[in-house]
Design a protein around this motif. Structure first.
Motif, PDB file in Angstrom:
ATOM      1  N   GLU A   3      63.806  77.604  17.029  1.00 23.54           N
ATOM      2  CA  GLU A   3      64.052  78.236  15.729  1.00 23.54           C
ATOM      3  C   GLU A   3      63.779  79.730  15.843  1.00 23.54           C
ATOM      4  O   GLU A   3      64.570  80.553  15.375  1.00 23.54           O
ATOM      5  N   GLU A   4      62.688  80.078  16.476  1.00 21.53           N
ATOM      6  CA  GLU A   4      62.321  81.490  16.637  1.00 21.53           C
ATOM      7  C   GLU A   4      63.287  82.219  17.584  1.00 21.53           C
ATOM      8  O   GLU A   4      63.802  83.278  17.256  1.00 21.53           O
ATOM      9  N   LYS A   5      63.536  81.641  18.736  1.00 25.42           N
ATOM     10  CA  LYS A   5      64.326  82.330  19.764  1.00 25.42           C
ATOM     11  C   LYS A   5      65.817  82.384  19.443  1.00 25.42           C
ATOM     12  O   LYS A   5      66.449  83.425  19.604  1.00 25.42           O
ATOM     13  N   TYR A   6      66.396  81.275  19.004  1.00 24.11           N
ATOM     14  CA  TYR A   6      67.836  81.210  18.834  1.00 24.11           C
ATOM     15  C   TYR A   6      68.294  81.379  17.382  1.00 24.11           C
ATOM     16  O   TYR A   6      69.267  82.087  17.129  1.00 24.11           O
ATOM     17  N   LEU A   7      67.631  80.737  16.461  1.00 23.88           N
ATOM     18  CA  LEU A   7      68.137  80.718  15.089  1.00 23.88           C
ATOM     19  C   LEU A   7      67.815  81.978  14.316  1.00 23.88           C
ATOM     20  O   LEU A   7      68.637  82.461  13.553  1.00 23.88           O
ATOM     21  N   ARG A   8      66.628  82.516  14.488  1.00 25.19           N
ATOM     22  CA  ARG A   8      66.298  83.752  13.767  1.00 25.19           C
ATOM     23  C   ARG A   8      67.152  84.906  14.239  1.00 25.19           C
ATOM     24  O   ARG A   8      67.623  85.700  13.457  1.00 25.19           O
ATOM     25  N   SER A   9      67.348  85.001  15.558  1.00 24.90           N
ATOM     26  CA  SER A   9      68.174  86.090  16.083  1.00 24.90           C
ATOM     27  C   SER A   9      69.628  85.936  15.628  1.00 24.90           C
ATOM     28  O   SER A   9      70.303  86.917  15.350  1.00 24.90           O
ATOM     29  N   GLU A  10      70.113  84.711  15.530  1.00 22.62           N
ATOM     30  CA  GLU A  10      71.490  84.477  15.090  1.00 22.62           C
ATOM     31  C   GLU A  10      71.638  84.707  13.596  1.00 22.62           C
ATOM     32  O   GLU A  10      72.673  85.157  13.121  1.00 22.62           O
ATOM     33  N   ASP A  11      70.581  84.399  12.847  1.00 24.88           N
ATOM     34  CA  ASP A  11      70.617  84.599  11.400  1.00 24.88           C
ATOM     35  C   ASP A  11      70.637  86.092  11.060  1.00 24.88           C
ATOM     36  O   ASP A  11      71.235  86.496  10.084  1.00 24.88           O
ATOM     37  N   ASN A  12      69.975  86.890  11.884  1.00 27.48           N
ATOM     38  CA  ASN A  12      69.930  88.333  11.650  1.00 27.48           C
ATOM     39  C   ASN A  12      71.149  89.061  12.200  1.00 27.48           C
ATOM     40  O   ASN A  12      71.350  90.212  11.902  1.00 27.48           O
ATOM     41  N   ARG A  30      67.559  76.000  10.103  1.00 25.84           N
ATOM     42  CA  ARG A  30      66.248  76.577  10.420  1.00 25.84           C
ATOM     43  C   ARG A  30      65.139  75.802   9.721  1.00 25.84           C
ATOM     44  O   ARG A  30      64.118  75.471  10.330  1.00 25.84           O
ATOM     45  N   LYS A  73      70.503  78.535   7.480  1.00 22.99           N
ATOM     46  CA  LYS A  73      69.182  78.490   6.837  1.00 22.99           C
ATOM     47  C   LYS A  73      68.696  77.048   6.689  1.00 22.99           C
ATOM     48  O   LYS A  73      67.521  76.766   6.891  1.00 22.99           O
TER      49      LYS A  73
END
Length: 95
Positions: free
Chosen positions: A85-94, A6, A3
């Motif tokens: 942030e959108e492509k890699y980090l959000r998907s990894e965070d979820n 991100r 987080k």
């Protein structure tokens, strides 16, 4: 840690756009250099934090060299930190 990474990615992107889209024109076209100094300092700190967090999170999450390299390149291009942030980090965070 993800987080924080991100948030740093988003803030680094905003500082990049503020520096080159707002304060540089103020400095060179309107001859108002003061905002550029402070936004430049903030961008420098955020850039270093982004690179450091890329290495830390990449090592912690066992990212491939390619993925770490993509984040490194993203730090140099306008709007690219928003993309990663959108492509890699959000998907990894979820995940």
């Amino acid at each position: 840690m993800l987080k924080l990474f991100r948030a740093t990615a988003i803030l680094e992107g905003i500082s990049y756009l503020a520096l080159f889209g707002v304060t540089m024109p103020l400095k060179y076209w309107a001859e108002i250099p003061e905002p550029n100094k402070y936004v430049g300092y903030a961008h420098g700190v955020l850039f270093i934090a982004f690179i450091a967090l890329t290495l830390i999170v990449g090592f912690t999450h066992k990212w491939s060299f390619k993925k770490v390299f993509i984040f490194g390149i993203a730090s140099l291009l306008p709007f690219a930190t928003f993309y990663v942030e959108e492509k890699y980090l959000r998907s990894e965070d979820n995940a």
